[in-house]
Motif scaffolding. Structure first.
Motif, PDB file in Angstrom:
ATOM      1  N   TRP A 281      -5.761  -1.914 -15.733  1.00  0.00           N
ATOM      2  CA  TRP A 281      -5.440  -0.727 -16.260  1.00  0.00           C
ATOM      3  C   TRP A 281      -4.695  -0.618 -17.373  1.00  0.00           C
ATOM      4  CZ3 TRP A 281      -4.014   3.293 -11.616  1.00  0.00           C
ATOM      5  CH2 TRP A 281      -4.842   3.148 -10.391  1.00  0.00           C
TER       6      TRP A 281
ATOM      7  N   ARG B 286       0.969  -1.114   0.040  1.00  0.00           N
ATOM      8  CA  ARG B 286      -0.199   0.026   0.006  1.00  0.00           C
ATOM      9  C   ARG B 286       0.830   1.294   0.243  1.00  0.00           C
ATOM     10  NH1 ARG B 286      -2.133   1.553   5.902  1.00  0.00           N
ATOM     11  NH2 ARG B 286      -1.643   3.752   4.754  1.00  0.00           N
TER      12      ARG B 286
ATOM     13  N   PHE C  34      -2.011   3.355  -5.902  1.00  0.00           N
ATOM     14  CA  PHE C  34      -2.610   2.615  -4.494  1.00  0.00           C
ATOM     15  C   PHE C  34      -4.153   3.244  -4.726  1.00  0.00           C
ATOM     16  CE2 PHE C  34       1.766   2.060  -3.527  1.00  0.00           C
ATOM     17  CZ  PHE C  34       1.654   0.673  -3.417  1.00  0.00           C
ATOM     18  N   LYS C  35      -4.720   3.665  -5.556  1.00  0.00           N
ATOM     19  CA  LYS C  35      -6.073   3.864  -5.756  1.00  0.00           C
ATOM     20  C   LYS C  35      -6.812   3.012  -6.351  1.00  0.00           C
ATOM     21  CE  LYS C  35      -4.766   8.504  -4.599  1.00  0.00           C
ATOM     22  NZ  LYS C  35      -4.978   9.004  -3.471  1.00  0.00           N
ATOM     23  N   ARG C  36      -7.993   2.730  -5.966  1.00  0.00           N
ATOM     24  CA  ARG C  36      -8.893   1.703  -6.473  1.00  0.00           C
ATOM     25  C   ARG C  36     -10.217   1.905  -6.875  1.00  0.00           C
ATOM     26  NH1 ARG C  36      -4.548  -0.232  -5.939  1.00  0.00           N
ATOM     27  NH2 ARG C  36      -3.725  -2.187  -5.111  1.00  0.00           N
TER      28      ARG C  36
ATOM     29  N   HIS D 229      -2.165  -3.297 -11.172  1.00  0.00           N
ATOM     30  CA  HIS D 229      -3.348  -3.018 -11.855  1.00  0.00           C
ATOM     31  C   HIS D 229      -3.358  -3.730 -13.197  1.00  0.00           C
ATOM     32  CE1 HIS D 229      -4.324  -0.178  -8.840  1.00  0.00           C
ATOM     33  NE2 HIS D 229      -3.295   0.617  -9.068  1.00  0.00           N
TER      34      HIS D 229
ATOM     35  N   PRO E  21     -16.051  -1.306 -10.700  1.00  0.00           N
ATOM     36  CA  PRO E  21     -15.366  -2.024 -11.458  1.00  0.00           C
ATOM     37  C   PRO E  21     -15.406  -1.650 -13.078  1.00  0.00           C
ATOM     38  CG  PRO E  21     -17.049  -3.522 -10.786  1.00  0.00           C
ATOM     39  CD  PRO E  21     -17.020  -1.970  -9.984  1.00  0.00           C
TER      40      PRO E  21
ATOM     41  N   GLN F 162     -12.793   6.417  -6.924  1.00  0.00           N
ATOM     42  CA  GLN F 162     -12.908   5.514  -5.526  1.00  0.00           C
ATOM     43  C   GLN F 162     -13.962   5.808  -4.602  1.00  0.00           C
ATOM     44  OE1 GLN F 162      -8.764   4.971  -3.833  1.00  0.00           O
ATOM     45  NE2 GLN F 162      -8.740   6.805  -2.804  1.00  0.00           N
TER      46      GLN F 162
END
Length: 711
Positions: free
Chosen positions: A400, A196, A362-364, A397, A368, A340
């Motif tokens: 991505w 993270r 670390f952005k989600r 990712h 989806p 997010q």
């Protein structure tokens, strides 16, 4: 959905090294977990009591376990887990004891640096860089410090960071892993394992959360118009390069752009375009300052992203409307915070997000279905601030579209600019540009609406609040009171022939002259009003200081002149004026009882001096000297227009400084208007001011004059 990754040519050559690095991370993590379990068992009080009563084989097993955990020939100093284990690990770190897990992670980081060096041979070919990386890898702090100092001295901080950027995160993690500071160990583990975002800096171990928490604010957005020349440069079509060009047009000015685009299918969609960090002080009222850029990167929500939400809500996108987000640098981090945010994604359908030069690993996405693209230059140090750079061995990712490239321009911040990214996408990365444009095809069409927003940490106070927050009305075609939001003022006081001054005052029937040492006191008041509700204007007034028109108070007039306007009885009998605003020149007679001359007036009250010129032949120049004390900055004026007399006030939000020994002189040429003629009659030509008062930065309220009866 897997769109693949765009990497530099020959990236496959480094893949075996990165694969080995991943294996070392996995083994290091397994050793760390095993050590934590073993340490917890060894330090458990029940286990210790049982071992005392246990037979010899049990005791020997416990002793062997302890030896394996604490002996460098075994697993190394691997005590960890639990309060006692954690304390022992910190103490061991201070003493330079290293565990097998740490050594495995260090090996992983060295492999990553070697992988990057395949595409950046300067990392090993450059003697200064090689010396620094080697010293850090071998845990030689003094040598690393010397190497870094030599690098900075030879190239400067900007060039040094640019050269080191491809392995910046790995070098910092190595340093944190191998030094004796236990506070940054967790940061090193997070960077090295790709778990993270690092929650503390890898050098000293200071909490990033603590620093980011300093950036507080609920976020706010206000509509604003484009600056002169910007409107024609904003693109009227939708494409990746058009959106990035718009970001370049806005620049890092604390503003964002939202546009509506009619796509090929006739559906109207919307695009948020967010530039990066605003230049200037680290902490301002803008969420795009340095502190805001940092918090946007390390927090899931920040004033920047909250202000973006306010802008989108104000723009009026319907519930469920389709939205694409495009951001550069800190703007990329902020738009990914929206991506997010489950609440934001429940109100709007976020279809695409494109982050350019941003630390977003670390952005989600909350949805989806949101398609995400990240474009980073390996010599741009900003995207590595989350700890993951060119040397990462993790595919964080797989869904991505990641464009990770380098070009010959290594110098930061040039390689970070939006213009440089646009040039790379145009010339060097046509396939990546076409792929992103293809995914953005629903937004390729005519722009039907554009709106610029200025963002704030908190809702801004009304302009001029609280002093200028007053009721207004229309009078003589002007909005009254006239509110000056920014300006300056100066009053230069002279002594003059009392008979000449008295004759002029008697013509107006407005009281008696105030005398000082037997001479009349005359004032030249200069106002430079840069930003007012009536437009900018500069005005010069000439007047004689007079007592209360209803009765002279010789002993009490001086403290009276220092009072605020609402309590002041004395004032200035206004004889003549010059102003460079035609509307005010035409309306002043009915508003304030005197008729100024419309002419060119140039004035500067700054730097401890004044420089005034009134066309054609009056100047006031000199130094103000030191200020001793303050008085009210208000000006009370009396004037007569025909048979009616008026009392008018210019009320100042600031107090005026008193300058008792100025070198200011007034020069009067050939009389050409009432101002120069009357200044000459009073004998002011070539005279030096007795004293001055100044307000270098002021806000003022100027209402219409009040009719008074003095006879």
């Amino acid at each position: 959905m897997n769109d693949g990754h765009a990497h530099p040519d020959g990236a496959a050559d480094a893949e075996p090294l990165r694969a080995a690095a991943r294996v070392f991370v996995e083994v290091a993590t397994a050793v760390q977990e095993a050590s934590a379990h073993a340490t917890a068992a060894l330090t458990d009080s029940r286990t210790l009591r049982a071992s005392v009563r246990a037979p010899l084989p049990w005791y020997q097993a416990e002793r062997a376990l302890a030896h394996a955990l604490t002996n460098g020939r075994g697993l190394g100093y691997a005590l960890t887990g639990g309060r006692l284990g954690g304390l022992a690990a910190r103490l061991g770190g201070l003493l330079g004891q290293e565990s097998l897990a740490v050594l495995l992670l260090a090996t992983s980081l060295r492999l990553r640096i070697a992988a990057v060096a395949l595409h950046h041979p300067e990392l090993h070919a450059d003697a200064h860089l090689r010396r620094l990386i080697t010293a850090v890898s071998e845990d030689r702090d003094l040598a690393a410090l010397r190497a870094m100092r030599t690098l900075l001295k030879d190239r400067g901080a900007v060039r040094a960071l640019s050269d080191l950027a491809p392995v910046f995160g790995e070098v910092l993690a190595l340093k944190a892993l191998l030094d004796e500071n236990p506070l940054n160990d967790r940061t090193a583990w997070l960077i090295a394992t790709g778990t993270r975002y690092a929650d503390a800096d890898p050098v000293l171990g200071i909490s990033n959360g603590f620093v980011a928490a300093l950036d507080r604010g609920q976020g706010a957005a206000r509509r604003t118009e484009p600056a002169p020349g910007e409107a024609v440069r904003l693109r009227d079509r939708g494409s990746l390069l058009d959106f990035l060009a718009n970001i370049g047009t806005l620049g890092p000015t604390g503003r964002v752009l939202i546009q509506s685009v009619t796509g090929p299918d006739g559906v109207e969609r919307h695009v948020v375009q967010a530039p990066g960090m605003r230049m200037g002080r680290p902490d301002t009222d803008s969420p795009q300052d340095l502190l805001g850029a940092f918090s946007s990167s390390v927090l899931a929500s920040s004033p920047f992203s909250r202000a973006l939400v306010k802008a989108v809500d104000d723009y009026g996108i319907p519930q469920g409307g389709e939205l694409a987000l495009v951001g550069h640098s800190a703007g990329g981090s902020a738009i990914m915070n929206l991506v997010q945010d489950p609440g934001f994604c429940a109100r709007y359908t976020v279809t695409h997000a494109v982050a350019v030069g941003s630390p977003v690993d670390f952005k989600r996405p909350a949805d989806p279905r949101t398609w995400v693209a990240s474009v980073t230059n390996q010599h741009d140090i900003i995207p590595t601030l989350d700890g993951q750079g060119a040397g990462t061995c993790f595919d964080l990712h797989p869904d991505w579209y990641v464009v990770d490239y380098f070009d010959p321009t290594h110098l930061f911040p040039a390689c970070h600019s939006i213009e440089h990214y646009c040039a790379n996408l145009t010339r060097d990365l046509p396939e990546a540009r076409e792929h992103i444009d293809d995914r953005l095809s629903p937004y390729r069409g005519q722009v039907t609406r554009s709106r610029i927003y200025r963002l704030y940490d908190d809702p801004p106070r009304p302009d001029g609040y609280p002093f200028l927050s007053v009721p207004t009305r229309r009078e003589e075609g002007l909005e009254m009171p006239i509110r000056c939001r920014a300006g300056s003022a100066l009053s230069a006081f002279f002594t003059a022939d009392p008979r000449a001054a008295a004759a002029l005052v008697d013509e107006h029937g407005l009281g008696r002259c105030v005398r000082l040492g037997g001479r009349a006191l005359v004032v030249v008041h200069v106002g430079a009003n840069h930003d007012t509700s009536a437009g900018p204007y500069r005005e010069v007034m000439l007047g004689v200081v007079v007592h209360d028109p209803w009765g002279a108070r010789p002993l009490r007039v001086w403290p009276d002149l220092a009072r605020s306007a609402q309590f002041r009885r004395a004032g200035v009998c206004l004889l003549a004026s010059a102003v460079d605003n035609r509307d005010l020149a035409g309306r002043a007679g009915s508003l304030w009882g005197y008729r100024p001359t419309f002419t060119d007036v140039s004035v500067a009250v700054a730097g401890g001096g004044v420089d005034l010129r009134v066309e054609p032949a009056l100047t006031l120049r000199g130094r103000l000297g030191p200020a001793l004390g303050v008085v009210s900055g208000d000006l009370v004026g009396f004037a007569r227009d025909g048979r009616a007399a008026y009392r008018s006030v210019i009320r100042s939000a600031r107090r005026a400084r008193v300058h008792p020994a100025p070198t200011v002189r007034l020069s009067v040429g050939t009389p050409a208007d009432p101002l120069t003629r009357l200044a000459g009659e009073l004998g002011l030509d070539g005279r030096r001011a007795l004293f001055c008062t100044s307000v270098p930065v002021h806000q003022t309220l100027r209402d219409a004059g009040v009719p008074i009866q003095t006879t």
